[in-house]
Design a protein around this motif. Structure first.
Motif, PDB file in Angstrom:
ATOM      1  N   PRO A  59       0.812  -1.229   0.000  1.00  0.00           N
ATOM      2  CA  PRO A  59       0.000   0.000   0.000  1.00  0.00           C
ATOM      3  C   PRO A  59       0.840   1.271   0.000  1.00  0.00           C
ATOM      4  O   PRO A  59       0.456   2.273  -0.586  1.00  0.00           O
ATOM      5  N   GLU A  60       2.004   1.219   0.647  1.00  0.00           N
ATOM      6  CA  GLU A  60       2.856   2.408   0.705  1.00  0.00           C
ATOM      7  C   GLU A  60       3.675   2.567  -0.574  1.00  0.00           C
ATOM      8  O   GLU A  60       3.876   3.670  -1.059  1.00  0.00           O
ATOM      9  N   GLN A  61       4.167   1.467  -1.114  1.00  0.00           N
ATOM     10  CA  GLN A  61       4.957   1.484  -2.341  1.00  0.00           C
ATOM     11  C   GLN A  61       4.139   0.865  -3.459  1.00  0.00           C
ATOM     12  O   GLN A  61       3.455  -0.131  -3.248  1.00  0.00           O
ATOM     13  N   LYS A  62       4.218   1.454  -4.628  1.00  0.00           N
ATOM     14  CA  LYS A  62       3.511   0.912  -5.786  1.00  0.00           C
ATOM     15  C   LYS A  62       4.453   0.843  -6.968  1.00  0.00           C
ATOM     16  O   LYS A  62       5.507   1.461  -6.988  1.00  0.00           O
ATOM     17  N   TRP A  63       4.029   0.112  -7.993  1.00  0.00           N
ATOM     18  CA  TRP A  63       4.850  -0.078  -9.191  1.00  0.00           C
ATOM     19  C   TRP A  63       4.754   1.105 -10.144  1.00  0.00           C
ATOM     20  O   TRP A  63       5.261   1.034 -11.259  1.00  0.00           O
ATOM     21  N   GLY A  73      -3.639  -0.712 -18.554  1.00  0.00           N
ATOM     22  CA  GLY A  73      -4.350  -0.946 -17.307  1.00  0.00           C
ATOM     23  C   GLY A  73      -5.848  -0.819 -17.483  1.00  0.00           C
ATOM     24  O   GLY A  73      -6.411  -1.235 -18.486  1.00  0.00           O
ATOM     25  N   VAL A  74      -6.497  -0.220 -16.528  1.00  0.00           N
ATOM     26  CA  VAL A  74      -7.954  -0.104 -16.483  1.00  0.00           C
ATOM     27  C   VAL A  74      -8.470   0.821 -17.592  1.00  0.00           C
ATOM     28  O   VAL A  74      -7.993   1.939 -17.739  1.00  0.00           O
ATOM     29  N   PRO A  75      -9.466   0.386 -18.381  1.00  0.00           N
ATOM     30  CA  PRO A  75     -10.041   1.263 -19.405  1.00  0.00           C
ATOM     31  C   PRO A  75     -10.942   2.326 -18.780  1.00  0.00           C
ATOM     32  O   PRO A  75     -11.622   2.075 -17.781  1.00  0.00           O
ATOM     33  N   ALA A  76     -10.939   3.521 -19.388  1.00  0.00           N
ATOM     34  CA  ALA A  76     -11.751   4.626 -18.886  1.00  0.00           C
ATOM     35  C   ALA A  76     -12.190   5.509 -20.050  1.00  0.00           C
ATOM     36  O   ALA A  76     -11.529   5.564 -21.086  1.00  0.00           O
ATOM     37  N   LEU A  77     -13.311   6.200 -19.885  1.00  0.00           N
ATOM     38  CA  LEU A  77     -13.793   7.171 -20.873  1.00  0.00           C
ATOM     39  C   LEU A  77     -13.249   8.543 -20.522  1.00  0.00           C
ATOM     40  O   LEU A  77     -13.083   8.871 -19.348  1.00  0.00           O
ATOM     41  N   VAL A  78     -12.990   9.361 -21.541  1.00  0.00           N
ATOM     42  CA  VAL A  78     -12.457  10.699 -21.310  1.00  0.00           C
ATOM     43  C   VAL A  78     -13.358  11.744 -21.957  1.00  0.00           C
ATOM     44  O   VAL A  78     -14.103  11.456 -22.889  1.00  0.00           O
ATOM     45  N   THR A  79     -13.257  12.968 -21.432  1.00  0.00           N
ATOM     46  CA  THR A  79     -13.963  14.103 -22.007  1.00  0.00           C
ATOM     47  C   THR A  79     -12.943  15.029 -22.662  1.00  0.00           C
ATOM     48  O   THR A  79     -11.746  14.876 -22.470  1.00  0.00           O
ATOM     49  N   ASP A  80     -13.445  16.008 -23.420  1.00  0.00           N
ATOM     50  CA  ASP A  80     -12.531  16.978 -24.022  1.00  0.00           C
ATOM     51  C   ASP A  80     -12.331  18.151 -23.060  1.00  0.00           C
ATOM     52  O   ASP A  80     -12.806  18.135 -21.931  1.00  0.00           O
ATOM     53  N   GLU A  81     -11.631  19.196 -23.532  1.00  0.00           N
ATOM     54  CA  GLU A  81     -11.298  20.333 -22.670  1.00  0.00           C
ATOM     55  C   GLU A  81     -12.532  21.083 -22.174  1.00  0.00           C
ATOM     56  O   GLU A  81     -12.505  21.739 -21.150  1.00  0.00           O
ATOM     57  N   GLN A  82     -13.644  21.006 -22.921  1.00  0.00           N
ATOM     58  CA  GLN A  82     -14.865  21.721 -22.546  1.00  0.00           C
ATOM     59  C   GLN A  82     -15.853  20.813 -21.825  1.00  0.00           C
ATOM     60  O   GLN A  82     -17.046  21.095 -21.773  1.00  0.00           O
ATOM     61  N   LYS A 151      -2.825   3.680 -16.658  1.00  0.00           N
ATOM     62  CA  LYS A 151      -1.752   2.919 -16.019  1.00  0.00           C
ATOM     63  C   LYS A 151      -2.148   2.527 -14.599  1.00  0.00           C
ATOM     64  O   LYS A 151      -1.315   2.454 -13.716  1.00  0.00           O
ATOM     65  N   ASP A 152      -3.425   2.256 -14.393  1.00  0.00           N
ATOM     66  CA  ASP A 152      -3.935   1.883 -13.082  1.00  0.00           C
ATOM     67  C   ASP A 152      -4.142   0.375 -13.065  1.00  0.00           C
ATOM     68  O   ASP A 152      -4.858  -0.170 -13.893  1.00  0.00           O
ATOM     69  N   TYR A 153      -3.502  -0.321 -12.135  1.00  0.00           N
ATOM     70  CA  TYR A 153      -3.612  -1.771 -12.070  1.00  0.00           C
ATOM     71  C   TYR A 153      -4.357  -2.247 -10.830  1.00  0.00           C
ATOM     72  O   TYR A 153      -4.624  -3.422 -10.684  1.00  0.00           O
ATOM     73  N   ALA A 154      -4.707  -1.364  -9.930  1.00  0.00           N
ATOM     74  CA  ALA A 154      -5.341  -1.739  -8.670  1.00  0.00           C
ATOM     75  C   ALA A 154      -6.836  -1.475  -8.735  1.00  0.00           C
ATOM     76  O   ALA A 154      -7.340  -0.533  -8.150  1.00  0.00           O
TER      77      ALA A 154
END
Length: 188
Positions: A59-63, A73-82, A151-154
């Motif tokens: 928990p204190e150290q991560k890769w 890593g984990v898939p996610a949706l993104v929005t634009d600047e607005q 790049k999230d693996y947890a």
């Protein structure tokens, strides 16, 4: 067809006994234990938080510092600047997903919206993380660059329902991505 008879090689007396192999294995293990106690193990400098060996204190150290540039890593949706949705509900990611982890229900954009020229947006967008294999095909096929593998693996949860990311959660973990979005292009 010719039959070839293969004979087993004859074992020597030492090879028939398990004891020499066990001693050899214990010697290798003992050698590594001594090296880690002396702080000479591979990676001991960067992961040495407890003072002994190369055990990472999770928990204190991560890769995060050690992940390669091409890590998926984990898939996610993104929005634009607005803060507009990039996804146009083309459902290519849903069709290309090998384990069928993505579910999209398209929704219409209201006619009074200034971006009504865009045909649709996702009404519901779910990714079942218990099925996702982190292959990256959804990211590659997206024409609007709306889905990214972070790049999230947890990714954890207490139940199967916690492991299904809905549209709000996907936008929350995805954040904002800058750059040209074909959906909002005036010329298109």
């Amino acid at each position: 067809m010719a039959i070839i008879k293969v004979t087993r090689p004859k074992l020597t007396l030492l090879e028939k006994l398990y004891f020499p192999s066990i001693v050899k294995g214990m010697f290798v293990t003992f050698k590594h234990a001594i090296r880690s106690l002396r702080g000479k193990s591979l990676g001991a400098d960067s992961l040495n938080s407890s003072g002994l060996g190369v055990t990472m204190q999770y928990p204190e150290q991560k890769w995060d510092d050690h992940l390669p540039e091409h890590y998926r890593g984990v898939p996610a949706l993104v929005t634009d600047e607005q803060d507009r949705e990039r996804c146009v509900s083309c459902q290519l990611c849903e069709f290309i997903c090998p384990p069928k982890a993505i579910t999209i229900i398209p929704g219409e954009i209201e006619s009074d919206d200034p971006w009504a020229k865009v045909e649709k947006r996702p009404k519901e967008f779910d990714i079942d993380m218990t099925r996702c294999i982190y292959c990256g095909m959804c990211e590659e096929v997206c024409p609007e660059q709306a889905i990214f593998l972070r790049k999230d693996y947890a990714m954890t949860g207490l139940s199967r329902a916690d492991m299904v990311n809905d549209k709000e959660r996907l936008y929350e973990i995805g954040g904002v991505r800058t750059g040209l979005v074909n959906k909002w292009n005036e010329i298109k």
